[in-house]
Design an enzyme around this catalytic site. Structure first.
Site, PDB file in Angstrom:
ATOM      1  N   LYS B  99       0.870  -1.176   0.000  1.00 23.61           N
ATOM      2  CA  LYS B  99       0.000   0.000   0.000  1.00 23.61           C
ATOM      3  C   LYS B  99       0.905   1.224   0.000  1.00 23.61           C
ATOM      4  O   LYS B  99       1.555   1.542   0.996  1.00 23.61           O
ATOM      5  CB  LYS B  99      -0.908   0.001   1.234  1.00 23.61           C
ATOM      6  CG  LYS B  99      -1.881   1.170   1.236  1.00 23.61           C
ATOM      7  CD  LYS B  99      -2.599   1.312   2.565  1.00 23.61           C
ATOM      8  CE  LYS B  99      -3.330   2.645   2.594  1.00 23.61           C
ATOM      9  NZ  LYS B  99      -3.747   3.011   3.951  1.00 23.61           N
ATOM     10  N   GLY B 160      -7.927   9.747   8.974  1.00 22.88           N
ATOM     11  CA  GLY B 160      -8.317   9.890  10.379  1.00 22.88           C
ATOM     12  C   GLY B 160      -9.285  11.024  10.659  1.00 22.88           C
ATOM     13  O   GLY B 160      -9.644  11.256  11.809  1.00 22.88           O
ATOM     14  N   ALA B 187      -9.365   6.230   3.456  1.00 21.31           N
ATOM     15  CA  ALA B 187      -9.174   7.390   4.337  1.00 21.31           C
ATOM     16  C   ALA B 187     -10.390   8.302   4.378  1.00 21.31           C
ATOM     17  O   ALA B 187     -11.019   8.579   3.355  1.00 21.31           O
ATOM     18  CB  ALA B 187      -7.961   8.216   3.930  1.00 21.31           C
ATOM     19  N   GLY B 188     -10.703   8.723   5.583  1.00 18.54           N
ATOM     20  CA  GLY B 188     -11.757   9.709   5.784  1.00 18.54           C
ATOM     21  C   GLY B 188     -13.115   9.136   6.099  1.00 18.54           C
ATOM     22  O   GLY B 188     -14.018   9.862   6.507  1.00 18.54           O
ATOM     23  N   ASN B 209     -10.078   2.257   8.977  1.00 15.02           N
ATOM     24  CA  ASN B 209      -9.303   1.948  10.181  1.00 15.02           C
ATOM     25  C   ASN B 209      -9.807   2.739  11.388  1.00 15.02           C
ATOM     26  O   ASN B 209     -10.448   2.215  12.292  1.00 15.02           O
ATOM     27  CB  ASN B 209      -7.812   2.198   9.942  1.00 15.02           C
ATOM     28  CG  ASN B 209      -6.917   1.677  11.056  1.00 15.02           C
ATOM     29  OD1 ASN B 209      -5.738   1.479  10.849  1.00 15.02           O
ATOM     30  ND2 ASN B 209      -7.435   1.399  12.241  1.00 15.02           N
TER      31      ASN B 209
END
Lengths: 65, 272
Positions: B99, B160, B187-188, B209
């Site tokens: 990644k 995040g 992300a986000g 995550n």
């Protein structure tokens, strides 16, 4: 001789990477190593010689996003 | 209904990739991954002190889950750093998958498009299967795909932040203009509804995550994310209705009781 291991100055007797790994206590850890920001595959540790002033990065798996 | 998909030759049934960081405990991380049904989890590499027995234990926990491991290059700021970390990851995680993350701005952790392109070229030359984390910039994504990067992961919003898909137009454009690329929103994503929206837009998957790991109950949230991804995917396949600016009665108007013809309403004009 003195080398840098993960940003810390370390005095070490051997020039052999495999011996250095054992001396530093990494033999029981799952680690990968770069010397002077060049990857050194585990299969080459036996023959790889470290010089005074070299920089070692010893990395292991962590959680990641 | 079977809805499998291939990622660099690996057939997956789950479209949720899950990160392994920031959980309250390793045990909760394990349970959250299990309940999510995720088949791909992300990991990383960091400096190891010989006194700390961290690396082996976390790796043992992750490896026994039986998921595909996707190591990241988080924290790298140049293509040179990326290639070095990728080579080290390949040996320790025993995978060609990487990644690709290369940070260009520390404030919002925005990927550096120039280093991203260069790193992708080098990684592909070295036989890596690249999952490129990027912004939603169409030209950058097209360039990455043109180089041979099969999996492109535009952000929904900064890592995040939990702000969801802040530029829906850009993401819709990516899906529309790059029908052959495997696209995941990375992300986000802060809520299951964000994940569902990404899937409704036709994205192939999502990577989550922080939204799971920092929830009050990560296990419940990973389950919710799993349901949301499945719902969004199913809605996309179902073919959503076209929005309309006017109302359309869903109940039949024919044989409406008490019906009578009325004069069409005419707006009263203002008198001066």
């Amino acid at each position: 001789m003195n080398i840098m291991v993960n940003g810390k100055d370390v005095e070490i007797a051997s020039h052999e990477l495999k011996t250095i790994v054992e001396t530093l206590g990494y033999q029981c850890h799952k680690v990968v190593i770069a010397v002077n920001q060049e990857f050194v595959a585990k299969e080459k540790w036996d023959d790889f010689r470290v010089s005074a002033g070299d920089t070692l990065d010893v990395l292991s798996p962590v959680e990641g996003g | 209904m079977a809805d499998t998909w291939d990622v660099y030759g690996v057939t997956l049934s789950s479209r949720l990739f899950l990160g392994t960081a920031r959980y309250p405990s390793p045990a909760i991380m394990e349970e959250a991954i299990r309940c999510s049904g995720a088949q791909v989890v992300t990991t990383s590499l960091r400096r190891q002190s010989p006194e700390v027995k961290g690396g082996r234990s976390i790796w043992e926990r992750i490896s026994k889950l039986g998921c595909n491991v996707l190591p990241n290059t988080a924290g790298c700021r140049s293509s040179k750093e990326v290639v070095l970390l990728a080579q080290m990851s390949r040996e320790i995680f025993e995978t060609d998958w990487i990644k690709l993350e290369v940070t260009g701005d520390e404030y919002n952790l925005q990927p550096d498009p120039y280093e991203l392109i260069e790193a992708t070229e080098k990684l592909l030359e070295n036989g890596f299967k690249v999952f490129a984390y990027t912004t939603d910039d169409l030209v950058v994504c097209q360039r990455l795909h043109g180089l041979g990067c099969e999996v492109i992961m535009p952000w929904g919003s900064p890592i995040g932040s939990g702000k969801g898909l802040i530029n829906r137009y850009a993401l819709e454009t990516l899906r529309d203009r790059m029908p052959k690329a495997t696209l995941l929103v990375d992300a986000g994503i802060g809520l299951p509804s964000h994940a569902a929206l990404a899937m409704e837009l036709g994205f192939d998957g999502v990577l989550v995550n922080t939204a799971v790991a920092t929830a009050d109950d990560p296990v419940a949230m990973s389950t919710a994310m799993s349901h949301a991804v499945k719902a969004g995917r199913l809605a996309y396949l179902a073919g959503p209705m076209a929005p309309s600016d006017t109302a359309h009665a869903s109940t039949p108007v024919l044989d409406q009781p008490f019906w009578r013809q009325t004069e069409p309403r005419v707006k009263e004009s203002k008198t001066r």
